[in-house]
Write a protein that holds these residues in place. Structure first.
Motif, short mmCIF file in Angstrom:
data_model
loop_
_atom_site.label_atom_id
_atom_site.label_comp_id
_atom_site.label_asym_id
_atom_site.label_seq_id
_atom_site.Cartn_x
_atom_site.Cartn_y
_atom_site.Cartn_z
N LYS A 227 28.35 68.31 79.82
CA LYS A 227 28.16 67.34 80.89
C LYS A 227 27.19 67.86 81.95
N PRO A 228 26.51 66.94 82.65
CA PRO A 228 25.72 67.36 83.80
C PRO A 228 26.64 67.85 84.92
N LEU A 229 26.15 68.77 85.71
CA LEU A 229 26.92 69.35 86.81
C LEU A 229 26.33 68.91 88.14
N LEU A 230 27.17 68.36 89.01
CA LEU A 230 26.76 67.97 90.36
C LEU A 230 27.58 68.79 91.35
N VAL A 231 26.91 69.62 92.13
CA VAL A 231 27.57 70.43 93.15
C VAL A 231 27.32 69.79 94.52
N PHE A 232 28.40 69.53 95.24
CA PHE A 232 28.34 68.89 96.55
C PHE A 232 28.65 69.91 97.63
N LEU A 233 27.80 69.96 98.66
CA LEU A 233 28.00 70.84 99.80
C LEU A 233 28.38 70.00 101.02
N HIS A 234 29.57 70.25 101.56
CA HIS A 234 30.10 69.46 102.67
C HIS A 234 29.37 69.73 103.97
N GLY A 235 29.65 68.89 104.97
CA GLY A 235 29.16 69.10 106.32
C GLY A 235 30.09 70.01 107.11
N TYR A 236 29.78 70.16 108.41
CA TYR A 236 30.55 71.13 109.21
C TYR A 236 32.03 70.77 109.28
N GLY A 237 32.36 69.49 109.23
CA GLY A 237 33.76 69.09 109.30
C GLY A 237 34.59 69.51 108.12
N GLY A 238 33.95 69.91 107.03
CA GLY A 238 34.68 70.33 105.84
C GLY A 238 34.93 71.81 105.74
N THR A 239 34.53 72.58 106.76
CA THR A 239 34.65 74.03 106.68
C THR A 239 36.11 74.49 106.66
N GLY A 240 36.32 75.65 106.11
CA GLY A 240 37.66 76.23 106.04
C GLY A 240 37.63 77.49 105.21
N ASP A 241 38.78 78.18 105.19
CA ASP A 241 38.84 79.49 104.53
C ASP A 241 39.20 79.41 103.05
N GLY A 242 39.25 78.23 102.49
CA GLY A 242 39.56 78.09 101.07
C GLY A 242 41.03 78.14 100.74
N SER A 243 41.89 78.28 101.73
CA SER A 243 43.33 78.38 101.52
C SER A 243 43.89 77.00 101.19
N PRO A 244 45.12 76.94 100.64
CA PRO A 244 45.74 75.63 100.39
C PRO A 244 45.85 74.77 101.65
N ALA A 245 45.97 75.41 102.81
CA ALA A 245 46.09 74.65 104.05
C ALA A 245 44.76 74.07 104.51
N GLN A 246 43.65 74.78 104.27
CA GLN A 246 42.36 74.36 104.81
C GLN A 246 41.42 73.75 103.77
N LEU A 247 41.68 73.98 102.50
CA LEU A 247 40.81 73.39 101.48
C LEU A 247 40.73 71.87 101.58
N PRO A 248 41.82 71.15 101.93
CA PRO A 248 41.72 69.68 102.05
C PRO A 248 40.72 69.20 103.09
N ASN A 249 40.23 70.08 103.97
CA ASN A 249 39.18 69.66 104.89
C ASN A 249 37.98 69.09 104.12
N VAL A 250 37.76 69.60 102.92
CA VAL A 250 36.61 69.16 102.12
C VAL A 250 36.73 67.68 101.77
N ILE A 251 37.92 67.25 101.36
CA ILE A 251 38.07 65.86 100.94
C ILE A 251 38.39 64.94 102.11
N ASN A 252 38.82 65.48 103.22
CA ASN A 252 39.13 64.64 104.39
C ASN A 252 37.93 64.44 105.29
N ASP A 253 36.81 65.08 104.96
CA ASP A 253 35.65 65.02 105.85
C ASP A 253 34.78 63.81 105.56
N ALA A 254 33.98 63.86 104.53
CA ALA A 254 33.04 62.78 104.25
C ALA A 254 32.40 63.02 102.90
N GLY A 255 31.76 61.98 102.38
CA GLY A 255 30.95 62.14 101.19
C GLY A 255 31.73 62.10 99.89
N ILE A 256 31.14 62.65 98.85
CA ILE A 256 31.63 62.48 97.49
C ILE A 256 33.08 62.90 97.29
#
Length: 459
Positions: A227-256
């Protein structure tokens, strides 16, 4: 501020205000009569794409209002009361499916403060159930119960609307639920694609990835064809330390990722979508004195000047972490290395430009930076950027990242000498602010970035 606060609130509350104040015909004199029970009603239509797909909205609204002047020390103030209701029918033009958003509220005796001349400011708070979402049968799918605070100006001496009142919407803040996420989730459950069931979070440390990330696998993944690969880079609102608590910032921010999580992603798109999370770790060694016009551009230009430092000192994406994540993705997913695509918004758009400037062409077949600052990468990499097909997007009213960050960069790359530049495109949305990504990612304005990207392979 959420997209709801910028867009939906602008649509109905500003419209109510224009009609209301226009019907009253205010006077700035202290002895102006109290106007009781002035009714109003109206209709409006617009297009909404904040959930990742287009809906055409037909709205009706009505209410009753009164305005009085103060007494005693408050004679220079107006007091504004509005009891309003609205109903919006959202129809997906692609499928004909629809849902309803309806609500009502009361702003009671809200003081309108003079800010100079005939101009007054209203700050109105709506507490309680501001709106509900219903399916086409009238069954309630979601109830928003929070506090929405609106701010707007009216000019009792204006002449651009009926009754002589000019209105300017200043914004809205929300506490309680995030209405954009909540509304998109409710809408997606009614007319969406089911994409959320194919989204998986991978917190930092749960895999060998250098970053926590979200993974979307298309229905045909693992069925024999890479399959083709599409990598999405979030905006500043999606930042976080990658933990289970902060990773949802990516999907709660904006975009894909938001669209996928709320069933707004078309499942016939063939991409494996991966959305990693950048962590902003401040460092006193890298200051960002950017309380200036186009503060986002200032941050991005300083970060480039600092050399995109890691692990601390880069508020936005650094190209080295993007390249490291791409390496992980190509090793661990059944994807075609000749069809790797990169996109991002705001800080993520900057990350796209910077990654293309540092060996991105060796990995990326095509790129879509949105509302990002590309001039620093242009200054250091020059025409090397043009070896990758690029479609840049920006709003011409963006006051966070200078539109020149896209305009000047693409126009300069178009002048590059032989070998000729690849496909270089630029879309500037008129009268659109920093959020140009909903238009670009949804395709609501006619631009199909997904088919465009799939038209390129890396040699």
């Amino acid at each position: 501020m959420s997209v709801f606060a910028r867009n939906r609130s602008r649509q109905w509350i500003c419209l109510l205000t224009v009609v209301t104040l226009g019907a009253i015909g205010l006077s700035t004199q202290a002895d102006a009569a109290v106007v009781e029970g002035t009714p109003y009603s109206g209709t409006d239509t617009w297009m909404d794409d904040s959930c990742g797909y287009r809906t055409d909205v037909a709205a009706t609204f009505s209410g009753r209002t009164s305005v009085r002047t103060g007494t005693g020390p408050a004679t220079s103030f107006f007091f504004f009361t509005d009891n309003y209701s609205f109903r919006e029918v959202h129809t997906d033009p692609a499928t004909g499916r629809w849902f309803v958003v309806r609500g009502n509220g009361l702003f009671k005796d809200v003081q309108a403060k003079p800010v100079g001349g005939n101009v007054f400011e209203v700050k109105a708070m709506n507490v309680g159930q501001s709106f509900v979402v219903e399916d086409s049968t009238g069954k309630v799918a979601f109830r928003f119960a929070g506090v929405v605070t609106f701010r707007y100006l009216f000019d009792t001496g204006g002449d651009n609307v009926p009754g002589g009142q000019d209105v300017e919407f200043l914004g809205a803040t929300v506490s309680g639920h995030d209405p954009q996420v909540s509304l998109c989730s409710a809408a997606g459950s009614l007319i969406g694609t089911g994409s959320a069931s194919r989204l998986t979070g991978h917190p930092l440390g749960s895999t060998s990835s250098p970053l926590g990330y979200y993974e979307y696998l298309p229905p045909t993944y693992g069925q024999g064809t890479k399959k083709p690969l599409l990598v999405f880079l979030h905006g500043y609102g999606g930042t976080g330390d990658g933990s289970p608590a902060q990773l949802p910032n990516v999907i709660n921010d904006a975009g894909i990722p938001l669209y996928i999580a709320n069933n707004g992603w078309a499942t016939d798109r063939p991409f494996v979508v991966l959305a990693p999370q950048h962590n902003d770790v401040p460092s006193p060694a890298y200051p960002y004195p950017c309380d200036v016009p186009f503060g986002g551009s200032c941050v991005m230009q300083l970060q480039h000047g600092y050399g995109n430092p890691l692990p601390a000192g880069s508020p936005c994406w650094a190209p080295s972490e993007v390249q490291a994540f791409l390496g992980y993705a190509l090793t661990h997913y059944d994807v075609d290395p000749a069809r790797v695509y990169l996109t991002g918004l705001s800080c993520g758009g900057y990350g796209v430009w910077e990654s293309l400037g540092q060996s991105g062409a060796a990995t990326v077949a095509a790129a879509v930076p949105i509302a990002g600052e590309g001039r620093p990468a242009l200054g250091s990499s020059g025409c090397a950027l043009a070896s990758t097909p690029i479609w840049a997007f920006h709003g011409d009213a963006d006051d966070v990242v200078n539109p020149a960050g896209s305009i000047d960069t693409i126009n300069s790359l178009r002048t590059c000498p032989a070998p000729p530049a690849k496909d270089l495109r630029l879309t500037i949305y008129p009268q659109v602010d920093h959020n140009s990504w909903d238009h670009a990612y949804s395709g609501s304005q006619g631009q199909d970035i997904y088919s465009w990207m799939l038209g390129f392979t890396r040699n």
